[in-house]
Design an enzyme around this catalytic site. Structure first.
Site, PDB file in Angstrom:
ATOM      1  N   MET A  30       0.846  -1.203   0.000  1.00  0.00           N
ATOM      2  CA  MET A  30       0.000   0.000   0.000  1.00  0.00           C
ATOM      3  C   MET A  30       0.876   1.247   0.000  1.00  0.00           C
ATOM      4  O   MET A  30       0.393   2.350   0.316  1.00  0.00           O
ATOM      5  CB  MET A  30      -0.939  -0.011   1.206  1.00  0.00           C
ATOM      6  CG  MET A  30      -1.881  -1.235   1.181  1.00  0.00           C
ATOM      7  SD  MET A  30      -3.396  -0.999   2.118  1.00  0.00           S
ATOM      8  CE  MET A  30      -2.756  -0.687   3.740  1.00  0.00           C
ATOM      9  N   HIS A  37       9.255  -3.439   3.570  1.00  0.00           N
ATOM     10  CA  HIS A  37       8.819  -3.656   2.186  1.00  0.00           C
ATOM     11  C   HIS A  37      10.008  -3.994   1.291  1.00  0.00           C
ATOM     12  O   HIS A  37       9.907  -4.826   0.395  1.00  0.00           O
ATOM     13  CB  HIS A  37       8.158  -2.387   1.627  1.00  0.00           C
ATOM     14  CG  HIS A  37       6.905  -1.975   2.317  1.00  0.00           C
ATOM     15  ND1 HIS A  37       6.834  -0.857   3.113  1.00  0.00           N
ATOM     16  CD2 HIS A  37       5.669  -2.533   2.331  1.00  0.00           C
ATOM     17  CE1 HIS A  37       5.599  -0.727   3.577  1.00  0.00           C
ATOM     18  NE2 HIS A  37       4.874  -1.729   3.124  1.00  0.00           N
ATOM     19  N   GLN A 155      -2.878 -12.185   7.961  1.00  0.00           N
ATOM     20  CA  GLN A 155      -3.026 -11.892   6.526  1.00  0.00           C
ATOM     21  C   GLN A 155      -2.308 -12.945   5.688  1.00  0.00           C
ATOM     22  O   GLN A 155      -2.835 -13.426   4.674  1.00  0.00           O
ATOM     23  CB  GLN A 155      -2.467 -10.501   6.222  1.00  0.00           C
ATOM     24  CG  GLN A 155      -2.351 -10.204   4.730  1.00  0.00           C
ATOM     25  CD  GLN A 155      -1.947  -8.783   4.449  1.00  0.00           C
ATOM     26  OE1 GLN A 155      -2.765  -7.882   4.544  1.00  0.00           O
ATOM     27  NE2 GLN A 155      -0.701  -8.554   4.091  1.00  0.00           N
TER      28      GLN A 155
HETATM   29  O1  PAF Z   1      -0.135  -5.817   3.567  1.00  0.00           O
HETATM   30  C1  PAF Z   1      -0.551  -4.893   2.822  1.00  0.00           C
HETATM   31  O2  PAF Z   1       0.115  -3.882   2.594  1.00  0.00           O
HETATM   32  C2  PAF Z   1      -1.928  -5.017   2.194  1.00  0.00           C
HETATM   33  O3  PAF Z   1      -2.829  -5.623   3.065  1.00  0.00           O
HETATM   34  C3  PAF Z   1      -1.908  -5.744   0.826  1.00  0.00           C
HETATM   35  C4  PAF Z   1      -1.453  -7.187   0.959  1.00  0.00           C
HETATM   36  C5  PAF Z   1      -1.005  -4.998  -0.130  1.00  0.00           C
HETATM   37  C6  PAF Z   1      -3.324  -5.761   0.234  1.00  0.00           C
HETATM   38  O4  PAF Z   1      -3.824  -4.474   0.046  1.00  0.00           O
END
Ligand code: PAF
Length: 282
Positions: A30, A37, A155
């Site tokens: 995001m 990241h 997630q």
């Molecule tokens: O982890 C994230 O940044 C978000 O939940 C993702 C996996 C990009 C989905 O929008």
């Protein structure tokens, strides 16, 4: 690194990679990128020939009253970081590109059971929003491998189940949490913390480490979690949950060995999450 905004251009670029027989790695994000990241990009580089990152602040996974509008959008910075990390292509669609017919009546993907409780309990609909946008990105990019951070433990479990059940031919790689020097798990939401809160925030991981030590030494689970909740409250957190689960997120029972401590807690207006795996004694 190329930045593409629309689907036809993305498909054309991906077609070139495929014609060359290159393995495609996907890093969905995001934006507001930090070292966590970038470790996903590094991991994707190890598992694939070309790396495609996406930046999309997905409205579908934010609940009413959550931080969708405040969520930091820092595209130029993110582009520079991705380029330096060796990303080949950035797909940064608008809401209208990804959801051209709007959110009303949208086909959605839901992954029950694993989405329930923990963050799913306090953020109703959140994981349906995540599963739906990830399924869309998987269909658009058709990667060979996709990398997700272990910080978002639930997630990752939701996405693994999504891929298994819907037969996406995609390898899912979980990437270890990247932490600041004081142990705080990196998160875009850390930017919301003021200086005092930022100093307190490190207590989240310190608490998990203390609990892990106690549980691995055979301390009773319920009482240990109560101690942890009390410790977090004294530090100034408003805990949302603190739970011990089996590492597949099933409830802990007498035979569970590989387990995970999961926490979500509010510090002022910021909601932080963290987790730590551990091995329960026989
Ligand atoms: O982890 C994230 O940044 C978000 O939940 C993702 C996996 C990009 C989905 O929008």
């Amino acid at each position: 690194m190329r930045t593409l905004r629309d689907i036809p251009a993305l498909r054309e670029a991906l077609g070139e990679y495929r014609r060359r027989g290159q393995r495609i790695g996907l890093v969905p994000t995001m934006g507001n990128l930090h070292a966590g990241h970038l470790s996903l990009v590094e991991s994707a580089r190890r598992h694939a020939d070309v790396v495609v990152a996406t930046i999309f602040v997905n409205p579908l996974q934010f609940g009413a009253g959550e931080d969708l509008d405040a969520y930091p959008r820092t595209l130029a910075d993110d582009q520079a970081k991705l380029e330096a990390a060796g990303c080949d292509l950035l797909f940064a669609p608008s809401d209208a590109t990804l959801y051209p017919h709007g959110l009303q009546g949208l086909a959605q993907v839901s992954v029950p059971v694993v989405s329930e409780g923990l963050c799913g309990g306090s953020r109703p609909g959140h994981f349906d929003g995540v599963a739906t946008v990830v399924a869309i990105l998987f269909n658009l990019v058709q990667p060979d491998v996709a990398c997700f951070g272990e910080k978002d433990y639930q997630q990752l479990a939701v996405i693994r189940k999504l891929v298994t059940d819907l037969h996406f031919p995609i390898e899912i790689v979980g990437v270890p949490i990247v932490r600041a020097e004081d142990g705080l798990a990196l998160s875009s939401r850390n930017g919301y913390l003021d200086a005092r809160e930022r100093a307190t925030a490190a207590e989240l991981q310190r608490t998990l480490i203390a609990l892990r030590e106690a549980l691995e030494a055979g301390a009773p689970i319920e009482a240990t979690l109560e101690t942890g909740l009390a410790r977090l409250r004294v530090a100034g957190f408003e805990p949302d949950y603190l739970e011990l689960r089996s590492n597949d997120l099933a409830a802990v029972n007498a035979t569970t060995r590989e387990a995970v401590l999961l926490v979500a807690a509010r510090l002022g207006k910021t909601r932080l999450i963290d987790n730590l795996t551990l091995t329960l004694p026989h």
